[in-house]
Design a protein around this motif. Structure first.
Motif, mmCIF file in Angstrom:
data_model
loop_
_atom_site.group_PDB
_atom_site.id
_atom_site.type_symbol
_atom_site.label_atom_id
_atom_site.label_comp_id
_atom_site.label_asym_id
_atom_site.label_seq_id
_atom_site.Cartn_x
_atom_site.Cartn_y
_atom_site.Cartn_z
ATOM 1 N N MET A 123 0.821 -1.212 0.000
ATOM 2 C CA MET A 123 0.000 0.000 0.000
ATOM 3 C C MET A 123 0.857 1.265 0.000
ATOM 4 N N TYR A 124 2.161 1.104 0.140
ATOM 5 C CA TYR A 124 3.075 2.242 0.273
ATOM 6 C C TYR A 124 2.946 3.235 -0.876
ATOM 7 N N CYS A 125 2.959 2.726 -2.103
ATOM 8 C CA CYS A 125 2.993 3.634 -3.256
ATOM 9 C C CYS A 125 1.754 4.514 -3.336
ATOM 10 N N VAL A 126 0.633 4.039 -2.806
ATOM 11 C CA VAL A 126 -0.613 4.810 -2.860
ATOM 12 C C VAL A 126 -0.766 5.729 -1.660
ATOM 13 N N TYR A 127 -0.401 5.240 -0.462
ATOM 14 C CA TYR A 127 -0.777 5.942 0.761
ATOM 15 C C TYR A 127 0.348 6.684 1.480
ATOM 16 N N HIS A 128 1.601 6.488 1.101
ATOM 17 C CA HIS A 128 2.665 7.045 1.940
ATOM 18 C C HIS A 128 2.722 8.572 1.934
ATOM 19 N N GLU A 129 2.167 9.203 0.910
ATOM 20 C CA GLU A 129 2.158 10.661 0.880
ATOM 21 C C GLU A 129 0.803 11.238 1.307
ATOM 22 N N MET A 130 -0.155 10.369 1.616
ATOM 23 C CA MET A 130 -1.472 10.830 2.046
ATOM 24 C C MET A 130 -1.501 11.036 3.558
ATOM 25 N N ASP A 131 -2.515 11.738 4.004
ATOM 26 C CA ASP A 131 -2.749 11.867 5.439
ATOM 27 C C ASP A 131 -2.996 10.482 6.025
ATOM 28 N N ILE A 132 -2.556 10.254 7.257
ATOM 29 C CA ILE A 132 -2.674 8.935 7.884
ATOM 30 C C ILE A 132 -4.130 8.482 7.978
#
Length: 215
Positions: A123-132
């Motif tokens: 899931m890193y590529c999708v969520y790592h720059e999003m708010d937690i």
């Protein structure tokens, strides 16, 4: 919402779990899902998820990883940690999972039974720059999808009882039973007398009916 432990330990916990996964997977070359199995089976996960200061704040992630691996395999030579300026997917997964577990108070055992660490790393590529919050919401959806039948429904059907029969014999409102089985209402927050009435008819313990028993 009641969180797993005091928020004052959360930052330390996130740093610890992220370094733990990064070191165990990237430096020690262990399979991610095997790392979580060791974490759980050695008892360290239970201490961590309860917010034991000795684990969430009293040791580094590398120290935790070495303690887990040593307890599982006995004394063995372990590599020195490789310092990297980049945040690896494994590091991020530990950071995000620590906050998710703190937020929802679920056991690591229950989380990883439904959502393997390899999936979280993916899931890193999708969520790592999003708010937690986006990650937490996604994890809750994955968790819910993987749960299947509630424990109450599973036990009731094993006893050969319909919802109406259980309601009549226990004295618990039929609609309440339906809402608990559909997880619209959280049975973990049900009043003790309701759990007692249901467990008495179903011949199980009150804890057997809970979805996420922490203790």
């Amino acid at each position: 919402m009641i969180h797993a432990y005091s928020e004052s330990y959360l930052s330390n916990a996130k740093n610890c779990l992220s370094s733990f996964f990064d070191y165990a997977i990237n430096d020690c070359k262990l399979n991610p899902d095997w790392v979580t199995a060791l974490f759980i089976n050695t008892g360290y996960a239970e201490q961590f998820e309860r917010g034991n200061p000795a684990y969430v704040a009293g040791m580094s992630g590398v120290e935790l990883a070495r303690a887990v691996i040593t307890k599982a395999y006995g004394r063995k030579e372990l590599p020195a940690p490789v310092n990297s300026e980049d945040c690896s997917p494994e590091y991020w997964a530990g950071w995000a999972l620590a906050e998710y577990q703190w937020y929802c108070s679920r056991r690591f055992k229950d989380i990883f039974e439904r959502i393997p660490l390899t999936k979280v790393i993916g899931m890193y590529c999708v969520y790592h720059e999003m708010d937690i919050t986006s990650f937490i919401n996604a994890m809750n959806e994955l968790y819910k999808a993987a749960e299947g039948d509630s424990r109450l429904k599973h036990i009731r059907e094993n006893r050969g009882l319909s919802q109406s029969e259980l309601a009549k014999q226990s004295g618990v409102n039929l609609r309440n039973i339906q809402m608990y089985e559909q997880r619209v209402n959280n049975i973990d927050k049900a009043q003790a007398n309701i759990l007692y009435k249901l467990s008495r008819v179903l011949g199980c313990s009150m804890e057997d009916l809970l979805e996420n028993p922490m203790m």
